[in-house]
Design a protein around this motif. Structure first.
Motif, PDB file in Angstrom:
ATOM      1  N   ILE A  79      -6.861  -0.926  -5.058  1.00 14.71           N
ATOM      2  CA  ILE A  79      -5.481  -0.472  -4.888  1.00 14.71           C
ATOM      3  C   ILE A  79      -4.828  -0.322  -6.258  1.00 14.71           C
ATOM      4  CG2 ILE A  79      -3.312  -0.901  -3.675  1.00 14.71           C
ATOM      5  CD1 ILE A  79      -5.932  -0.967  -1.887  1.00 14.71           C
ATOM      6  N   HIS A  80      -4.242   0.850  -6.497  1.00 14.00           N
ATOM      7  CA  HIS A  80      -3.554   1.118  -7.759  1.00 14.00           C
ATOM      8  C   HIS A  80      -2.167   1.672  -7.442  1.00 14.00           C
ATOM      9  CE1 HIS A  80      -2.832   2.436 -11.863  1.00 14.00           C
ATOM     10  NE2 HIS A  80      -2.416   3.575 -11.345  1.00 14.00           N
ATOM     11  N   LYS A  81      -1.145   1.113  -8.124  1.00 15.86           N
ATOM     12  CA  LYS A  81       0.221   1.610  -7.940  1.00 15.86           C
ATOM     13  C   LYS A  81       0.782   2.035  -9.283  1.00 15.86           C
ATOM     14  CE  LYS A  81       2.817  -0.119  -4.695  1.00 15.86           C
ATOM     15  NZ  LYS A  81       3.642  -0.965  -3.826  1.00 15.86           N
ATOM     16  N   ASP A  82       1.386   3.204  -9.323  1.00 14.30           N
ATOM     17  CA  ASP A  82       2.001   3.709 -10.555  1.00 14.30           C
ATOM     18  C   ASP A  82       3.448   3.264 -10.645  1.00 14.30           C
ATOM     19  OD1 ASP A  82      -0.212   5.088 -11.595  1.00 14.30           O
ATOM     20  OD2 ASP A  82       0.146   6.745 -10.206  1.00 14.30           O
ATOM     21  N   VAL A  83       3.659   1.960 -10.543  1.00 10.27           N
ATOM     22  CA  VAL A  83       5.002   1.398 -10.675  1.00 10.27           C
ATOM     23  C   VAL A  83       4.904   0.188 -11.597  1.00 10.27           C
ATOM     24  CG1 VAL A  83       5.818   2.179  -8.427  1.00 10.27           C
ATOM     25  CG2 VAL A  83       4.714  -0.037  -8.621  1.00 10.27           C
TER      26      VAL A  83
ATOM     27  N   GLU B  47       9.154  -6.279 -12.553  1.00 11.15           N
ATOM     28  CA  GLU B  47      10.528  -6.474 -13.023  1.00 11.15           C
ATOM     29  C   GLU B  47      10.636  -6.474 -14.543  1.00 11.15           C
ATOM     30  OE1 GLU B  47      10.498 -10.046 -10.975  1.00 11.15           O
ATOM     31  OE2 GLU B  47      10.947  -9.105  -9.065  1.00 11.15           O
ATOM     32  N   GLU B  48       9.548  -6.784 -15.243  1.00 10.39           N
ATOM     33  CA  GLU B  48       9.563  -6.828 -16.705  1.00 10.39           C
ATOM     34  C   GLU B  48       9.104  -5.504 -17.318  1.00 10.39           C
ATOM     35  OE1 GLU B  48       7.079 -10.140 -17.637  1.00 10.39           O
ATOM     36  OE2 GLU B  48       8.533 -11.599 -16.872  1.00 10.39           O
ATOM     37  N   GLY B  49       8.826  -4.504 -16.494  1.00 13.82           N
ATOM     38  CA  GLY B  49       8.404  -3.207 -16.986  1.00 13.82           C
ATOM     39  C   GLY B  49       6.911  -3.065 -17.210  1.00 13.82           C
ATOM     40  N   LYS B  50       6.156  -4.109 -16.885  1.00 13.44           N
ATOM     41  CA  LYS B  50       4.701  -4.049 -17.040  1.00 13.44           C
ATOM     42  C   LYS B  50       4.098  -3.365 -15.816  1.00 13.44           C
ATOM     43  CE  LYS B  50       4.644  -8.558 -19.266  1.00 13.44           C
ATOM     44  NZ  LYS B  50       4.267  -9.953 -19.066  1.00 13.44           N
ATOM     45  N   PRO B  51       3.071  -2.528 -16.019  1.00 12.54           N
ATOM     46  CA  PRO B  51       2.444  -1.902 -14.845  1.00 12.54           C
ATOM     47  C   PRO B  51       1.815  -2.960 -13.945  1.00 12.54           C
ATOM     48  CG  PRO B  51       1.269  -1.331 -16.877  1.00 12.54           C
ATOM     49  CD  PRO B  51       2.452  -2.165 -17.263  1.00 12.54           C
ATOM     50  N   LEU B  52       1.923  -2.766 -12.653  1.00 17.48           N
ATOM     51  CA  LEU B  52       1.311  -3.700 -11.712  1.00 17.48           C
ATOM     52  C   LEU B  52      -0.199  -3.617 -11.845  1.00 17.48           C
ATOM     53  CD1 LEU B  52       3.466  -3.151  -8.506  1.00 17.48           C
ATOM     54  CD2 LEU B  52       3.554  -5.082 -10.078  1.00 17.48           C
ATOM     55  N   GLU B  53      -0.836  -4.774 -11.805  1.00 14.50           N
ATOM     56  CA  GLU B  53      -2.282  -4.788 -11.955  1.00 14.50           C
ATOM     57  C   GLU B  53      -2.968  -4.255 -10.695  1.00 14.50           C
ATOM     58  OE1 GLU B  53      -4.001  -8.784 -12.221  1.00 14.50           O
ATOM     59  OE2 GLU B  53      -2.123  -9.572 -11.445  1.00 14.50           O
ATOM     60  N   GLU B  54      -4.079  -3.575 -10.912  1.00 16.23           N
ATOM     61  CA  GLU B  54      -4.871  -3.114  -9.778  1.00 16.23           C
ATOM     62  C   GLU B  54      -5.412  -4.331  -9.047  1.00 16.23           C
ATOM     63  OE1 GLU B  54      -7.006   1.008 -10.689  1.00 16.23           O
ATOM     64  OE2 GLU B  54      -7.631  -0.602 -12.042  1.00 16.23           O
ATOM     65  N   PHE B  55      -5.542  -4.195  -7.740  1.00 16.67           N
ATOM     66  CA  PHE B  55      -6.135  -5.290  -6.991  1.00 16.67           C
ATOM     67  C   PHE B  55      -7.137  -4.771  -5.982  1.00 16.67           C
ATOM     68  CE2 PHE B  55      -2.299  -4.238  -4.656  1.00 16.67           C
ATOM     69  CZ  PHE B  55      -2.605  -4.413  -3.313  1.00 16.67           C
ATOM     70  N   VAL B  56      -7.975  -5.670  -5.542  1.00 16.88           N
ATOM     71  CA  VAL B  56      -9.055  -5.357  -4.612  1.00 16.88           C
ATOM     72  C   VAL B  56      -8.737  -6.009  -3.275  1.00 16.88           C
ATOM     73  CG1 VAL B  56     -11.528  -5.675  -4.166  1.00 16.88           C
ATOM     74  CG2 VAL B  56     -10.715  -5.289  -6.508  1.00 16.88           C
ATOM     75  N   THR B  57      -9.028  -5.312  -2.199  1.00 19.29           N
ATOM     76  CA  THR B  57      -8.965  -5.936  -0.881  1.00 19.29           C
ATOM     77  C   THR B  57     -10.319  -5.795  -0.216  1.00 19.29           C
ATOM     78  OG1 THR B  57      -8.227  -3.959   0.292  1.00 19.29           O
ATOM     79  CG2 THR B  57      -6.515  -5.409  -0.564  1.00 19.29           C
ATOM     80  N   VAL B  58     -10.688  -6.841   0.487  1.00 14.50           N
ATOM     81  CA  VAL B  58     -11.917  -6.848   1.277  1.00 14.50           C
ATOM     82  C   VAL B  58     -11.509  -7.137   2.715  1.00 14.50           C
ATOM     83  CG1 VAL B  58     -14.147  -7.969   1.651  1.00 14.50           C
ATOM     84  CG2 VAL B  58     -13.243  -7.742  -0.671  1.00 14.50           C
ATOM     85  N   THR B  59     -11.953  -6.307   3.646  1.00 13.86           N
ATOM     86  CA  THR B  59     -11.688  -6.594   5.050  1.00 13.86           C
ATOM     87  C   THR B  59     -12.633  -7.722   5.459  1.00 13.86           C
ATOM     88  OG1 THR B  59     -11.082  -4.293   5.422  1.00 13.86           O
ATOM     89  CG2 THR B  59     -11.532  -5.628   7.382  1.00 13.86           C
TER      90      THR B  59
ATOM     91  N   PHE C   1       0.797  -1.216   0.000  1.00 12.92           N
ATOM     92  CA  PHE C   1       0.000   0.000   0.000  1.00 12.92           C
ATOM     93  C   PHE C   1       0.839   1.279   0.000  1.00 12.92           C
ATOM     94  CE2 PHE C   1      -2.652  -3.260   1.921  1.00 12.92           C
ATOM     95  CZ  PHE C   1      -3.824  -3.120   1.202  1.00 12.92           C
ATOM     96  N   VAL C   2       2.117   1.185   0.387  1.00 12.08           N
ATOM     97  CA  VAL C   2       2.955   2.384   0.437  1.00 12.08           C
ATOM     98  C   VAL C   2       3.089   2.946  -0.973  1.00 12.08           C
ATOM     99  CG1 VAL C   2       5.266   3.255   0.912  1.00 12.08           C
ATOM    100  CG2 VAL C   2       4.201   1.659   2.507  1.00 12.08           C
ATOM    101  N   GLY C   3       2.771   4.216  -1.130  1.00 11.59           N
ATOM    102  CA  GLY C   3       2.849   4.869  -2.433  1.00 11.59           C
ATOM    103  C   GLY C   3       1.713   4.496  -3.374  1.00 11.59           C
ATOM    104  N   ALA C   4       0.719   3.808  -2.865  1.00 12.99           N
ATOM    105  CA  ALA C   4      -0.396   3.380  -3.704  1.00 12.99           C
ATOM    106  C   ALA C   4      -1.572   4.337  -3.548  1.00 12.99           C
ATOM    107  CB  ALA C   4      -0.833   1.974  -3.307  1.00 12.99           C
ATOM    108  N   THR C   5      -2.422   4.315  -4.556  1.00 14.57           N
ATOM    109  CA  THR C   5      -3.691   5.016  -4.465  1.00 14.57           C
ATOM    110  C   THR C   5      -4.705   4.010  -3.950  1.00 14.57           C
ATOM    111  OG1 THR C   5      -3.112   6.391  -6.358  1.00 14.57           O
ATOM    112  CG2 THR C   5      -5.446   6.274  -5.760  1.00 14.57           C
ATOM    113  N   VAL C   6      -5.285   4.300  -2.796  1.00 10.20           N
ATOM    114  CA  VAL C   6      -6.265   3.407  -2.189  1.00 10.20           C
ATOM    115  C   VAL C   6      -7.627   4.079  -2.312  1.00 10.20           C
ATOM    116  CG1 VAL C   6      -6.985   2.235  -0.082  1.00 10.20           C
ATOM    117  CG2 VAL C   6      -4.542   2.515  -0.579  1.00 10.20           C
TER     118      VAL C   6
END
Length: 195
Positions: A92-96, A99-111, A71-76
């Protein structure tokens, strides 16, 4: 009969009668069981003893964006449910890039579970696709000398064998580092409050 129970019973009955080719194949080859989605389970554990009060450790644990690297540096983005409560859904969205240069996929968290002062369980999965279905269980245990922070991580991922082997080799150290980061953040913030 409750609907979930009926569906589970039917699935078990079908598996017992017909067998599961994925489970049978994996059992025969000594590989970890794979479900029909190709998800392979892994389990990880780490803990650290913090010299913090349980109340302070709980406040730190709730502010997960300060110490949890997913979550650090992520848009929640809050999607639904009570903010900070059981049942809350976040995107959760991260603008990073990976290792292969592909953007990290957005993911969902449920408490999935919230026990105030003691435990938070999150269920995480990708916004699109079926590449993982993971649970992370963060808990606090009061001790005589502080508060023990415990991580139990239950991963179900679609990974090639070489990537899975590397993940299983690296993950224990990464989770221990996370437990140590929590300890550091907790103790530093409690110390600054006492000054």
């Amino acid at each position: 009969m409750h609907l979930k129970t009926a569906v589970l019973a039917a699935a078990l009955a079908t598996t017992c009668v017909h067998g599961s080719s994925a489970f049978a194949q994996d059992a025969a080859s000594n590989l970890p069981p794979v479900d029909e989605l190709g998800l392979i389970p892994s389990v990880y554990h780490a803990e650290s003893l913090t010299h913090c009060s349980p109340a302070h450790a709980w406040q730190v644990m709730k502010n997960f964006q300060d110490w949890e690297p997913s979550f650090v540096g992520a848009t929640v983005k809050h999607v639904s449910g009570v903010r900070g409560g059981e049942g809350e859904v976040m995107l959760i969205h991260k603008d990073v890039a990976d290792e292969e240069g592909k953007p990290l996929e957005e993911f969902v968290t449920v408490t999935a579970r919230l026990e105030p002062g003691r435990r938070i369980v999150w269920y995480a999965f990708p916004k699109h696709g079926l590449t993982f279905r993971n649970f992370v269980d963060f808990s606090l245990v009061p001790t005589r000398s502080g508060t023990k922070f415990v991580i139990n991580y239950f991963a179900q991922e679609v990974l090639p064998p070489d990537v899975l082997a590397k993940a299983r080799k690296d993950a224990p150290q990464e989770f221990q580092q996370l437990a140590n980061v929590f300890k550091s953040v907790c103790e530093r913030s409690q110390s600054s409050l006492q000054k």
